[in-house]
Write an enzyme that holds these catalytic residues in place. Structure first.
Site: not given
Length: 508
Positions: A380, A109, A201, A107, A355, A204-205, A352, A322
């Site tokens: 998760h 990314h 936040e 797992h 989570e 993701e940024q 996923h 996501g």
């Protein structure tokens, strides 16, 4: 009695239960107590392992190390990873785990594999790299032969090569860029990230900031090779990569198809395994963000079926990524996700699910829906203990939970890793694999940090070398590799394991 239990604890367990139900004793007997302790030890992850003499010697050393670790003023698993990282690096257990062959990372990314320092020092110093600052205090990057078109909600593009040329010292600039590419902070993480909304936040940024760097074709190849190198150095021998399969771009702005992206992953993997014959390879799990609508999801599943047909041995399957709490639940996409079965096409899922700590919501039902949709593993599965039916079903179906300890702590699902649900799962030898999710985003690398948190935090004093051995073997047994490939991988891993045990015990 004790010897009999060690040989056949399941029989002894039945005997104990019958004695209790029939009232065969009323005064606690030390033999019965020892039998119960042995039975619990037998049930935990790795409890059924028969250890060699060398493994027993290493286990004794590990036990002593653990005792010293738990006596430390600050116990690392009880501390936020950002504060604990330096403590972990000084741990003899961690140094041992770095040398240990860990099997596979199942797992991980795509764009959080590589240390952020490598991105800053290697990638942002390349020619034609532009940067702009966003309205929400983040940054964006793009490589271009000429000044790029303005980006909405972003300052004018600046060529980093020119900007650095004007500076006497670019350290502050590099530090600022680094800050935007990772969640790691030297400040108090509980203050910097007071809520899940705040940390997600920033999470993701950071991905959006990395995106323009790593989707540039020359960087894309180098980044993936560097990612494989960092996992290989950490003694990981196989990788299953969650990949969004972006349309990678060239300097002139032209883009490549997702099939090109997948083939490039395959080509780089072949190059890496040629250079490192003891690395078993990579398989890709294609992903899409769970915030899309049903129509887009249907298109993504259709495309995934085509890619699976074109790359049958390299593409493992499909998943949604996501923030689960803010994305649409699996059940919303049930028609799209049922397309392969309706068409008689095999497209394995690796969802996923769980989570979250939002118990009782539609999102919380993802665990059950993932199993209904025949997921091969559960990503998760943090909420699994709240779903006894899903827990029992996943065990019976052999659906392993991909546990990512540091990710769950940093993203504020659990504060003290001793309280992580996986501790309970491992106490009953539920199918579990340990992975690292997004190590670069968390200031980690490879797999050793997460193995440390699992071994020392989840297992406490009672977990032993059999637990480590079982977790490593699980990562191969529950991989997407075919049975014959798994047996070959286990044989290679076993040889490396024996060498590791012999070398470590001999050196001590």
């Amino acid at each position: 009695m004790t010897v009999q239990l060690q040989q056949r604890p399941h029989v002894a367990g039945v005997w104990l239960l019958l004695c209790y139900l029939t009232g065969a004793w009323s005064i606690p007997d030390p033999r019965h107590r020892e039998a119960l302790i042995q039975l619990e030890a037998f049930m935990q992850t790795g409890g059924q392992m028969v250890l060699t003499e060398a493994e027993q010697q290493l286990d004794a050393l590990l036990f002593k190390m653990k005792q010293e670790e738990t006596a430390r003023a600050e116990f690392p698993p009880a501390v936020h990873f950002f504060k604990a990282r330096d403590l972990i690096r000084t741990s003899p257990i961690f140094k041992l785990l770095q040398k240990m062959p860990k099997g596979g990372a199942l797992h991980v990314h795509d764009f959080s594999m590589v240390d952020v320092d490598w991105l800053v020092q290697n990638v942002t110093y390349r020619p034609h790299c532009y940067m702009c600052g966003t309205d929400n205090q983040s940054v964006r990057f793009i490589f271009s032969a000429q000044t790029p078109r303005p980006l909405s909600h972003c300052s004018p593009w600046v060529l980093l090569e020119n900007l650095r040329a004007k500076m006497v010292n670019s350290t502050d600039l590099d530090d600022s860029i680094t800050h935007n590419l990772t969640l790691f902070t030297s400040r108090d993480p509980e203050v910097v990230y007071p809520t899940q909304d705040v940390v997600w936040e920033k999470f993701e940024q950071a991905f959006l900031a990395v995106w323009g760097l790593v989707t540039y074709a020359p960087v894309f190849r180098d980044y993936f090779y560097q990612g494989l190198t960092q996992f290989y150095v950490d003694n990981v021998m196989y990788l299953e990569l969650r990949a969004l399969l972006p349309e990678v771009y060239e300097l002139d702005g032209s883009t490549h198809s997702r099939a090109w992206t997948l083939k490039t992953y395959q080509d780089v993997t072949r190059q890496f395994t040629t250079n490192h014959p003891d690395f078993l390879g990579v398989r890709v799990i294609a992903t899409i963000h769970r915030g899309v609508n049903a129509s887009v999801m249907a298109g993504a599943v259709e495309e995934a079926m085509e890619l699976k047909k074109s790359f049958p041995d390299f593409m493992a399957g499909f998943d949604l990524v996501g923030r689960e709490d803010r994305g649409r639940p699996l059940w919303y996409f049930r028609d799209a996700l049922s397309l392969p079965a309706e068409k008689g096409i095999t497209l394995p899922y690796f969802f996923h699910a769980g989570e979250t700590d939002l118990e009782g919501t539609d999102v919380d039902q993802n665990l059950l829906d993932a199993l209904l949709l025949n997921t091969s593993r559960i990503g998760h599965g943090f909420a699994l203990l709240h779903h006894p039916v899903a827990k029992d079903l996943s065990r019976k179906k052999g659906v392993a939970v991909e546990v990512c300890p540091i990710s769950n702590q940093v993203l504020k699902l659990v504060k003290d890793l001793r309280n992580h649900p996986a501790a309970a799962l491992m106490s009953e030898s539920h199918p579990v694999v340990i992975s690292s999710d997004d190590p670069a985003m968390f200031g980690a690398s490879g797999l050793s940090y997460d193995f440390y948190e699992a071994f020392v935090g989840f297992g406490g004093i009672k977990s032993h070398i059999g637990s480590l051995k079982q977790l490593a073997m699980n990562s191969i047994r529950y991989s997407s590799l075919e049975s014959e490939q798994q047996e070959k991988a286990l044989g290679l891993w076993q040889r490396r394991w024996q060498k590791f045990v012999s070398k470590w015990t001999f050196s001590k």
